[in-house]
Design an enzyme around this catalytic site. Structure first.
Site, PDB file in Angstrom:
ATOM      1  N   LEU A  18       2.660   7.453   0.707  1.00 57.53           N
ATOM      2  CA  LEU A  18       3.721   8.023  -0.116  1.00 57.53           C
ATOM      3  C   LEU A  18       3.190   8.788  -1.316  1.00 57.53           C
ATOM      4  O   LEU A  18       3.950   9.456  -2.013  1.00 57.53           O
ATOM      5  CB  LEU A  18       4.650   6.906  -0.610  1.00 57.53           C
ATOM      6  CG  LEU A  18       5.414   6.167   0.496  1.00 57.53           C
ATOM      7  CD1 LEU A  18       6.101   4.941  -0.074  1.00 57.53           C
ATOM      8  CD2 LEU A  18       6.422   7.090   1.154  1.00 57.53           C
ATOM      9  N   PRO A  63       0.823  -1.217   0.000  1.00 55.84           N
ATOM     10  CA  PRO A  63       0.000   0.000   0.000  1.00 55.84           C
ATOM     11  C   PRO A  63       0.851   1.259   0.000  1.00 55.84           C
ATOM     12  O   PRO A  63       1.825   1.381   0.747  1.00 55.84           O
ATOM     13  CB  PRO A  63      -0.806  -0.130   1.291  1.00 55.84           C
ATOM     14  CG  PRO A  63      -0.957  -1.605   1.462  1.00 55.84           C
ATOM     15  CD  PRO A  63       0.337  -2.198   0.981  1.00 55.84           C
ATOM     16  N   CYS A  64       0.441   2.201  -0.847  1.00 58.49           N
ATOM     17  CA  CYS A  64       1.289   3.352  -1.126  1.00 58.49           C
ATOM     18  C   CYS A  64       0.654   4.674  -0.738  1.00 58.49           C
ATOM     19  O   CYS A  64       1.206   5.727  -1.024  1.00 58.49           O
ATOM     20  CB  CYS A  64       1.607   3.383  -2.620  1.00 58.49           C
ATOM     21  SG  CYS A  64       0.107   3.495  -3.647  1.00 58.49           S
ATOM     22  N   GLN A  65      -0.528   4.656  -0.098  1.00 61.70           N
ATOM     23  CA  GLN A  65      -1.230   5.914   0.133  1.00 61.70           C
ATOM     24  C   GLN A  65      -0.391   6.914   0.919  1.00 61.70           C
ATOM     25  O   GLN A  65      -0.464   8.117   0.690  1.00 61.70           O
ATOM     26  CB  GLN A  65      -2.552   5.662   0.877  1.00 61.70           C
ATOM     27  CG  GLN A  65      -3.572   4.892   0.054  1.00 61.70           C
ATOM     28  CD  GLN A  65      -3.469   3.401   0.282  1.00 61.70           C
ATOM     29  OE1 GLN A  65      -2.419   2.892   0.649  1.00 61.70           O
ATOM     30  NE2 GLN A  65      -4.558   2.694   0.059  1.00 61.70           N
TER      31      GLN A  65
END
Length: 751
Positions: A402, A398-400
């Site tokens: 960043l 999960p990248c939220q």
């Protein structure tokens, strides 16, 4: 009266279902019970689109509303009218578009009388198609008024009317006797006053059924069916055709279907009262006019069928194997499967995304699709025990935290927010642990651009920590990996949107060929894409909805040949329905003025504020910066048909004001007759899925807003397919990969 053309055969259970593993049967049933509303819409839309004879028993064909009641004098609408049909009304001129001649009935006796006129010993599913009998009753009521008036008719008058009715044939043996006897017994009932069955709903179900079955022309099974359809009681009548289809779905086991019973109480307990009559009707419509045995071949409901799932799982798997970590809705897996990989295991924390993955990957047993926090799961052990040693591990932690959108959101809620302190920032460590444990031949990680940039003023880049993790694997494990990463502009791969993503690829050092360089994979990505893909190409063939139109399923697409983008990426799929195609209503007058008047294609809220001579500047009530220093320009933005779209993001779940479509018939095809201001609206989830390269038969489950989140967070299938095609020759000593997907047939289109 006969009802030719409608099947009313015996119980038929697919062999695969008879031999289904108990665990797969149980998990599949639990899965289906969570998504019955969607299944009902698919069944309904499929019948409308294929122009099948629609089943009767519209909810408006009885005044009783026990199961469907919403409030005083308000009932649930007919499901066949709720499905958006691009080709127009199904039965124009009818009281209800479903065509049930008893729609508008004020007395359950209408439906009871129609059943009494049907030949005896017909199953419940057949009664949904007793159209002649229902029309005769409707005409009889219109001609003579109340049932009391009809009961007062002379026997010969009633007999003459029935025999002269247009629906009566020489083969039909209808006399006034059956109706007269029925009305006489109804008048004698102690539970009603006069010749009516209104307010005849205060009995226990078993007693109620006995009273109905004692009426002339009404059998035991007929009575249970009437309890559901005419009196709106939440019961589930048994029927061989419907039960056969339920077995194919996996909602009934073969043992349950073959048990002699008049009703299925298990389903009554599991299905909500309001949905019981709707689903029973939709299943009858499919089972009787679409058949049961053909579902596995070309039917839109096949993805939900246990029989289809088991058949797919029984196919021999000889290809490279792959697992998907942080799998989301399955975009990466979709692309890899197209390139020839056998997907065998997946995990994600989000229940809706996992449900979507589960539905669209029938080749993977339910037990191998895990909905759990990867930090609380011994994923490596589960994979090892069920899959063995996968050839490829892919995933996008999960990248939220960043992403720019995610950072803005968290900072707005917490002034002290730090990306490094966000627990999602370190989820890559779980990915590395599984690589260390399983030692796959190759790996792929996808993430946002933020993974390559410094986190605040810390001097730390997450990508550096990831690379350090791979160095540790090389030092402490049997094998290390050759790693390469790059920031890839996915539009150059042929994606019709601006989307920059970091792609990291690793190959185990012991299987690297002497002349193979991972850099060549990055060099060859998108090599077969010769031109820029646009919004117009991406949305070609989808119904062009007005605000508020559409739904879970739309009954059809627009005719026409696919664009190159659709054809080359197998997006048309194996369906003629449009799933997840629902447009927002945009009820705020301010938004409507912005869409219809202020914004031109390519404009943002900043343009409205500073480039429209102040005519509409008062509509921009948020901070867009100054004319010299713009900021947050894109809260409102109108797309351009002949350009790629901006990056599809999960924020679309909150609103689609930054993805406003201009009216196609005003800006692409100049057609004054079809131009409509209400076509200025935010994109639908299906349109977003098209921009992400998902095939049209990829169904997203869960609530409406979750569809956008799943799509915005996904790895585009196109990316997975291209990477899979480039990895396969090196991993399997093959030079090409064939897919089993066929291109759509060409036709004519205004797209």
């Amino acid at each position: 009266m006969s009802n030719r053309g409608v099947s009313c055969g015996s119980l038929s259970i697919p062999p695969a279902v008879r031999n289904a593993p108990t665990k797969e049967q149980t998990l599949h049933q639990e899965f289906l019970l969570d998504h019955l509303d969607f299944i009902t819409d698919v069944l309904t839309a499929e019948q409308i689109h294929r122009k099948r004879d629609l089943p009767a028993c519209c909810p408006h064909a009885t005044p009783e509303t026990l199961a469907r009641s919403r409030g005083t004098d308000e009932t649930y609408p007919c499901r066949y009218t709720e499905i958006h049909n691009p080709s127009g009304d199904t039965c124009p001129g009818a009281i209800c578009e479903c065509g049930d001649s008893l729609s508008g009935s004020d007395d359950p006796l209408d439906a009871v009388a129609a059943v009494a006129l049907v030949e005896s010993n017909k199953p419940a599913s057949y009664l949904y198609f007793a159209k002649k009998e229902r029309q005769l009753v409707a005409d009889l009521r219109e001609r003579f008024g109340t049932w009391g008036n009809i009961a007062d008719l002379k026997q010969q008058t009633l007999n003459d009317y029935l025999h002269e009715h247009p629906s009566t044939t020489q083969e039909d043996k209808i006399g006034a006797g059956i109706l007269s006897a029925l009305l006489e017994d109804v008048a004698a009932l102690q539970y009603t006053e006069g010749v009516t069955l209104c307010n005849f709903s205060r009995l226990q179900y078993d007693r109620f059924q006995e009273e109905l079955a004692a009426l002339p022309g009404i059998g035991e099974d007929d009575a249970w069916w009437l309890l559901l359809t005419a009196f709106d009681k939440p019961i589930w009548p048994a029927d061989p055709q419907i039960d056969s289809l339920l077995c194919s779905f996996g909602l009934l086991t073969p043992e349950e279907a073959e048990t002699s019973t008049t009703r299925h109480k298990l389903l009554e307990n599991e299905i909500t009262d309001r949905l019981l009559p709707v689903l029973h009707r939709a299943l009858a419509g499919h089972a009787c006019t679409g058949g049961v045995g053909q579902c596995e071949e070309d039917c839109e409901i096949r993805q939900f069928l246990l029989s289809h799932r088991l058949q797919v799982q029984q196919r021999e798997q000889t290809n490279l194997t792959a697992i998907d970590l942080f799998a989301g809705a399955g975009g990466f897996s979709c692309g890899l499967a197209h390139s020839g990989f056998d997907m065998q295991w997946a995990i994600d924390f989000n229940e809706y995304a996992t449900a979507t993955y589960r539905l669209n990957h029938p080749e993977i047993p339910h037990r191998n699709i895990v909905c759990s926090d990867i930090r609380e799961t011994d994923a490596a052990e589960q994979i090892r025990s069920t899959v063995g040693e996968p050839d490829l591990v892919v995933g996008g932690p999960p990248c939220q935290s960043l992403s720019l959108a995610g950072y803005r959101s968290r900072l707005a809620a917490d002034d002290d927010y730090s990306t490094l302190d966000d627990e999602r920032t370190s989820l890559y460590e779980e990915y590395l642990d599984i690589i260390r444990e399983l030692q796959p031949k190759a790996l792929v990680m996808e993430n946002v651009e933020g993974i390559m940039t410094e986190v605040g003023d810390t001097g730390v880049r997450v990508i550096d920590r990831v690379l350090e993790g791979f160095e540790d694997i090389a030092a402490t494990s049997e094998y290390g990996y050759e790693i390469q990463f790059d920031l890839v502009d996915l539009s150059k791969l042929g994606l019709p949107q601006s989307r920059d993503r970091v792609i990291l690829i690793g190959v185990r050092e012991d299987i690297l060929e002497n002349d193979f360089q991972i850099e060549s994979i990055f060099e060859n990505l998108g090599e077969d894409q010769s031109c820029k893909r646009t919004l117009r190409q991406a949305l070609a063939g989808l119904p062009k909805l007005l605000r508020g139109e559409g739904g879970r399923v739309v009954a059809g697409k627009q005719p026409g040949s696919p664009s190159d983008y659709i054809a080359e990426n197998f997006i048309a799929g194996d369906t003629d329905l449009s799933f997840n195609h629902r447009a927002r209503e945009h009820p705020m007058e301010k938004d409507q003025r912005l869409f219809e008047e202020a914004l031109d294609p390519g404009d943002t809220g900043w343009d409205v504020k500073y480039k429209k001579d102040d005519e509409y500047s008062d509509l921009i009530e948020y901070d867009v910066g100054t004319e010299e220093n713009p900021r947050f320009k894109d809260k409102y933005r109108m797309l351009e048909w002949n350009e790629p779209a901006p990056t599809v993001v999960a924020h679309l779940a909150k609103d689609a004001n930054s993805f406003v479509l201009p009216d196609y018939y005003e800006h692409v095809v100049d057609d004054e007759d079809r131009a409509n201001k209400e076509r200025y609206r935010g994109i639908t989830p299906r349109e977003a899925a098209r921009l992400q390269s998902f095939p049209d038969d990829w169904i997203f489950l869960g609530p409406f807003t979750s569809w956008f989140r799943q799509i915005g967070n996904a790895v585009p299938p196109m990316v997975g397919r291209q990477i899979g095609n480039l990895l396969t020759p090196m991993l399997a000593d093959e030079t090409s990969v064939q897919t089993d997907r066929e291109l759509p047939e060409p036709a004519t289109s205004d797209d």
